[in-house]
Scaffold this active site. Structure first.
Site, PDB file in Angstrom:
ATOM      1  CE  LYS A   1      -3.897  -2.266   2.289  1.00  0.00           C
ATOM      2  NZ  LYS A   1      -3.262  -3.590   2.328  1.00  0.00           N
TER       3      LYS A   1
ATOM      4  CD  GLU B   1      -4.923   5.779   3.653  1.00  0.00           C
ATOM      5  OE1 GLU B   1      -4.449   5.533   2.541  1.00  0.00           O
ATOM      6  OE2 GLU B   1      -6.074   5.439   3.992  1.00  0.00           O
TER       7      GLU B   1
ATOM      8  CE  LYS C   1     -14.031  -5.126   0.396  1.00  0.00           C
ATOM      9  NZ  LYS C   1     -13.099  -5.063  -0.733  1.00  0.00           N
TER      10      LYS C   1
END
Length: 295
Positions: free
Chosen positions: A122, A206, A243
């Site tokens: 990432k 982040e 999800k």
């Protein structure tokens, strides 16, 4: 030009439902199959769905053997397989595993190692995305090797923020922290979880965006230079960063936003000559600002 390769026998380097799905597809293609399982998984259904199955690791170590590259390759060579399918999680995004497969003359069913190196990690993917002018969320700029460095970088970014594992996915190693006290607890926990799941404890930060849409663009490439998008889906309904519901096409985003998502996804994957199925993930905030997050 690459030649079309046909397989006779594959090893599935995964477990449970993931392995069962791959084994079922292989059976439909009339391929011979090999499964691996740990002692604790000895009664798992995936073991019995394969033509051959082998125990890896020892009793008392239920998951780590699925990350053991040497043992996977030992069994693959012992069984004479043509290819290894890693499923997802575990070794599926491990560049070293993909390279070792190539060195042993075994096909890794997944992206090329160099593409994985650039977008599978990432941190590397965000660096490349920045170079290609994709919009990014503010994040850490230095290696977070200890809590002192982490606290300093968190102060620069500002709370709330998200801790994420550099390798792998599936919500492992992710934590939302809203202040320094939470970070002191969550930092080591996130690193330990990432190490256990992916064999790599590297994490990064982040800035946390409240209530975004999680939009994914499906990409499909081949070894002849063709790369297309298969539109987008909304994966915003999640539980524990997993999800639960995926909706395609995504409701409630504008046509211009869709086209930007497709353009960003194709731009990134063309830059690494991607030649497999892949997913480029974005966050879209309430003002329809787009932020690349990972592949």
């Amino acid at each position: 030009m690459s030649q079309i390769t046909t397989f006779r026998k594959i090893l599935v380097a995964n477990r449970g439902e993931i392995a069962i799905r791959v084994l079922r597809a292989a059976s439909e293609l009339k391929l011979q199959t090999v499964a691996v399982y740990t002692y604790e998984d000895r009664y798992s259904l995936h073991r019995y769905k394969a033509d051959q199955s082998y125990q890896i690791g020892q009793e008392g170590d239920p998951l780590r053997p699925y990350l053991d590259i040497d043992e996977m390759l030992f069994i693959a060579k012992k069984c004479g397989v043509d290819a290894i399918h890693p499923g997802y999680g575990f070794l599926s995004e491990n560049v070293d595993f993909a390279r070792r497969c190539a060195e042993e003359g075994i096909v890794f069913i997944g992206p090329e190692p160099e593409a994985m190196k650039k977008v599978g990690d990432k941190i590397s993917a965000k660096k490349l995305a920045g170079e290609l002018n994709l919009p990014l969320i503010e994040g850490s700029r230095i290696a977070l090797n200890d809590i002192r460095t982490a606290l300093q970088e968190a102060r620069r970014i500002g709370y709330p923020l998200m801790i994420k594992a550099a390798s792998g996915g599936g919500g492992r190693g992710m934590r939302i922290v809203r202040n320094a006290e939470q970070l002191k607890t969550a930092f080591d926990a996130a690193r330990n979880e990432a190490l256990s799941a992916f064999g790599d404890d590297t994490v990064f930060f982040e800035k946390f965006i409240e209530n975004p849409k999680h939009i994914e663009v499906q990409i499909l490439g081949d070894q002849y230079g063709n790369l297309v998008h298969l539109f987008e889906r909304d994966c915003s309904v999640q539980r524990r960063y997993q999800k639960v519901v995926e909706i395609a096409p995504s409701p409630n985003i504008g046509a211009k936003t869709r086209e930007k998502l497709y353009d960003y996804a194709l731009r990134l994957m063309k830059a690494v000559n991607y030649s497999c199925a892949g997913t480029v993930e974005f966050l879209v905030d309430q003002s329809e600002n787009i932020y690349f997050i990972e592949v």
